[in-house]
Scaffold this active site. Structure first.
Site: not given
Length: 310
Positions: A16, A42, A45, A190, A226, A256, A284
Site C-alpha cells: 500500500d 485483508g 491488516n 453481501e 457502516g 479489517d 471506528s
C-alpha cells in the site's frame, strides 16, 4: 508442530502506498508528497490490528517480487510473525491519494497477479501444517485460485477443529457456507446476496443472518452496517452495537480492523457482547487515521469504554 492462537491467511496481499496532493487537474502533472508505504491485504491488516491490541498472530502470505520483499521488510519492522509462500509473479500494489484542497480521498486498487498450481498447493500444504485455535481468511482471491479455494481451507479447519473466521464476498463466500465456518462478517448488501434477495431493511437483518446459521453456514454472523454500527447474530441471540461518532479521515482498513478486534477478543476468551464491541471500537478507531494506518490502541480502548454499556 508449533501451535498458534491465531493464524491469518492473505493470498492477495498488497504493498500500500499513500500520499497527499493539492488539486486534481486533468492532463496536468499532479505533484504528490513523499509516499508512505505499508503492508496491506485483508489477513495482513487483521494481523496488524491484533498486534496493535498487543496480541500475536502468524500471518501466512503469498508474495513475490520487489513489492513482496518490501511487505516482508515492513512486517519484520512491525514485529509481526509471518510465513511467506514465494510466488513467481510479483505482489500487487495499491494507492491512496488525498487531495488537501477538498479532503477527498481517492483509492486505486489493482488486481493481484496469478498464482500457479504449485503455489496454490504450497499454500494449502502450509495451512495443513499449522495448528491454530483460530484461522482468519480475509480478502479477495487472486487469479489461479478457484472460487472454492477458501472452502478447501474451511474443510482443513473443520478437520483440525480450528475456528475459521471469514471476511470475503461473492462466490468465494457462498462456497465457504456450504462447508460451514465459525464466523462470517458480511455487510448488508453481501448478506442480501447470500440469501438471494435484492436488498434488506434493518429489521430484516436478524432473520436473514439466522437463515445462514440454521443451514449450518456459520455459527456467528456479524453484519457490518457502516456508519450505523454492526450486529452480531447467533442461533439464539441478537446484539446491535451503534458506531461511535468520530471524526473520519479514512475508511481504509476499517473492516479489517473490526475483524482483528473481534478475533483478538475471542482469543482472550471474552464474551460475545465484548467481542462485537471490540470489533466496532477498532473499526471506528481506524477511520480516525489517514491512509492505511489502521488504528491507535488508545483510541480503540477509549471507544470500547464508551460502547461497553451501549
Amino acid at each position: 508442530m508449533k501451535k498458534h492462537k491465531i493464524v491469518t491467511l492473505t493470498v492477495n496481499p498488497a504493498l500500500d502506498k499513500s500520499a497527499h496532493f493539492s488539486g486534481l487537474v486533468p492532463e496536468q502533472k499532479i505533484r504528490c508528497e513523499a509516499p508512505l508505504y505499508d503492508a496491506g491485504g485483508g489477513g495482513i491488516n487483521v494481523s496488524k490490528a491484533i498486534s496493535r491490541l498487543e496480541g500475536t498472530s502468524l500471518s501466512v502470505i503469498a508474495s513475490g517480487g520487489p513489492s513482496g520483499e518490501m511487505i516482508k521488510e515492513i512486517l519484520n519492522k512491525e514485529s509481526i510473525s509471518f510465513q511467506s509462500i514465494e510466488t513467481k509473479n510479483l505482489t500487487r500494489e495499491s494507492f491512496v491519494a488525498v487531495d488537501d484542497n477538498t479532503n477527498s480521498q481517492y483509492r486505486f486498487n489493482f488486481p493481484g497477479t496469478s498464482v500457479t498450481d504449485a503455489e496454490k498447493n504450497e499454500i494449502i500444504k502450509t495451512v495443513e501444517g499449522l495448528e491454530a485455535e483460530f484461522i482468519v481468511v480475509s480478502g479477495s482471491l487472486r487469479d489461479g485460485l478457484s472460487v472454492d479455494f477458501y472452502q478447501q481451507i474451511a474443510k482443513i479447519a473443520k478437520k483440525s477443529d480450528t475456528k475459521m473466521i471469514v471476511d470475503t464476498s461473492g462466490e468465494g463466500l457462498k462456497k465457504v457456507l456450504e462447508t460451514g465456518v465459525y464466523l462470517i462478517k458480511p455487510n448488508v448488501g453481501e448478506l442480501a446476496k447470500l440469501i438471494g434477495v435484492e436488498r434488506l431493511e434493518m429489521e430484516e437483518v436478524n432473520d436473514a443472518a439466522k437463515q445462514i446459521i440454521e443451514k449450518g453456514g456459520a455459527e456467528i454472523v456479524v453484519v457490518s452496517l457502516g456508519p450505523q454500527g454492526a450486529v452480531l447474530v447467533t442461533k439464539d441471540s441478537y446484539d446491535y452495537v451503534p458506531a461511535p461518532n468520530v471524526a473520519k479521515k479514512s475508511t481504509v482498513g476499517a473492516g479489517d480492523s473490526m475483524v482483528g478486534g473481534m478475533v483478538w477478543a475471542l482469543s482472550q476468551n471474552k464474551n460475545l457482547k465484548e467481542v462485537i464491541r471490540w470489533g466496532v471500537a477498532c473499526g471506528s478507531a481506524a477511520t480516525m487515521n489517514e491512509g492505511t494506518q489502521l488504528f491507535k490502541l488508545e483510541d480503540a480502548k477509549r471507544l470500547f469504554e464508551w460502547l461497553k454499556d451501549k
